[in-house]
Write a protein that holds these residues in place. Structure first.
Motif, PDB file in Angstrom:
ATOM      1  N   GLU A  38       8.858   2.972   2.789  1.00 41.03           N
ATOM      2  CA  GLU A  38       8.099   1.968   2.433  1.00 41.03           C
ATOM      3  C   GLU A  38       7.133   0.814   3.619  1.00 41.03           C
ATOM      4  N   ALA A  39       8.489   0.087   4.315  1.00 40.05           N
ATOM      5  CA  ALA A  39       7.566  -0.570   5.598  1.00 40.05           C
ATOM      6  C   ALA A  39       6.827   0.242   6.362  1.00 40.05           C
ATOM      7  N   ASP A  41       5.230   2.262   5.618  1.00 39.01           N
ATOM      8  CA  ASP A  41       3.217   2.707   4.767  1.00 39.01           C
ATOM      9  C   ASP A  41       2.701   1.684   5.174  1.00 39.01           C
ATOM     10  N   ILE A  42       3.440   0.270   4.852  1.00 42.62           N
ATOM     11  CA  ILE A  42       2.857  -1.129   4.787  1.00 42.62           C
ATOM     12  C   ILE A  42       2.471  -2.028   6.272  1.00 42.62           C
ATOM     13  N   ARG A  45      -0.927   0.524   6.908  1.00 43.43           N
ATOM     14  CA  ARG A  45      -2.282  -0.025   6.209  1.00 43.43           C
ATOM     15  C   ARG A  45      -2.549  -1.193   6.736  1.00 43.43           C
ATOM     16  N   GLY A  46      -1.740  -2.130   7.165  1.00 46.38           N
ATOM     17  CA  GLY A  46      -1.780  -3.307   7.435  1.00 46.38           C
ATOM     18  C   GLY A  46      -2.737  -3.002   9.153  1.00 46.38           C
ATOM     19  N   ARG A 121       8.341  -9.013   7.623  1.00 46.46           N
ATOM     20  CA  ARG A 121       7.464  -8.907   6.255  1.00 46.46           C
ATOM     21  C   ARG A 121       7.543  -7.986   6.313  1.00 46.46           C
ATOM     22  N   ALA A 122       7.362  -6.907   6.597  1.00 43.91           N
ATOM     23  CA  ALA A 122       6.723  -4.984   5.699  1.00 43.91           C
ATOM     24  C   ALA A 122       8.527  -5.215   5.090  1.00 43.91           C
ATOM     25  N   GLU A 125       8.401  -6.860   2.057  1.00 44.32           N
ATOM     26  CA  GLU A 125       7.701  -6.565   1.087  1.00 44.32           C
ATOM     27  C   GLU A 125       7.993  -4.797   0.324  1.00 44.32           C
ATOM     28  N   ALA A 126       8.585  -4.320   1.429  1.00 42.05           N
ATOM     29  CA  ALA A 126       8.551  -3.176   0.796  1.00 42.05           C
ATOM     30  C   ALA A 126      10.308  -3.243  -0.441  1.00 42.05           C
ATOM     31  N   ILE A 129       9.051  -4.126  -3.630  1.00 42.04           N
ATOM     32  CA  ILE A 129       8.452  -2.635  -4.368  1.00 42.04           C
ATOM     33  C   ILE A 129       9.348  -2.286  -4.751  1.00 42.04           C
TER      34      ILE A 129
END
Length: 137
Positions: A38-39, A41-42, A45-46, A121-122, A125-126, A129
Motif C-alpha cells: 500500500e505504501a 502505491d501511495i 502516486r504522490g 506518512r505513507a 496512510e497505508a 486504508i
C-alpha cells in the motif's frame, strides 16, 4: 503509524536486514507486505519524493525500504523495524543482495533512498486504508 484496531505484530527481520545491505550508507525499514505494498502505491502516486529501492522476502511476508543511513536512530513507527546496515554493502546492484530476497523495485527503476518522513506518512496512510478495508468485511 498503526491506528487503533490495527494488527501491530512486529514483522520478522527480512533476509536483507541480516546480511549485506543493498548500498553503503543506508538503513532498511522492514514492514509487513500488505502495508508495504500500500505504501509503495501511495509513494508512486504522490508528487515529489518518490520511492527508492524496495526488497521483498521470498515468502512475501515483508518488504524492506532502503532509507538513508541514520534513520534507525529515530525510527519509531509501530509495526515496523528499521535496521542499521553499518555501511555493509558497496553499491546498489541489479541482483538482490542476499538469497531469500528479491527486488520489488530494483535500484535501476527506483529513485534514491526513500525519504524517512515521506515513508512514515505513507505507512500511516497505508495503515488507515487497511483498517478501513478490513472494517468493511
Amino acid at each position: 503509524m498503526v491506528e487503533a484496531g490495527m494488527e501491530t505484530t512486529t514483522p520478522r527481520t527480512a533476509p536483507a536486514a541480516t546480511a549485506a545491505a543493498p548500498q553503503a550508507g543506508c538503513d532498511l525499514v522492514t514492514v509487513p507486505a500488505r502495508q508495504g505494498l500500500e505504501a509503495v502505491d501511495i509513494l508512486r502516486r504522490g508528487a515529489g519524493d518518490g520511492v527508492g529501492p524496495v526488497l521483498h522476502d521470498d515468502d512475501c511476508d515483508t518488504l524492506c525500504f532502503v532509507v538513508p543511513a541514520g534513520t534507525a536512530d529515530a525510527w519509531d513507527v509501530p509495526g515496523s523495524v528499521c535496521t542499521q546496515t553499518d555501511g555493509r554493502g558497496q553499491s546498489l546492484v541489479p541482483e538482490p543482495p542476499v538469497a531469500g530476497a528479491d527486488w520489488l523495485l530494483p535500484p535501476d527503476e527506483a529513485d534514491g533512498a526513500t525519504d524517512p518522513a515521506v515513508l512514515r506518512r505513507a505507512l500511516g496512510e497505508a495503515a488507515r486504508i487497511i483498517e478501513a478495508a478490513d472494517s468493511c468485511r
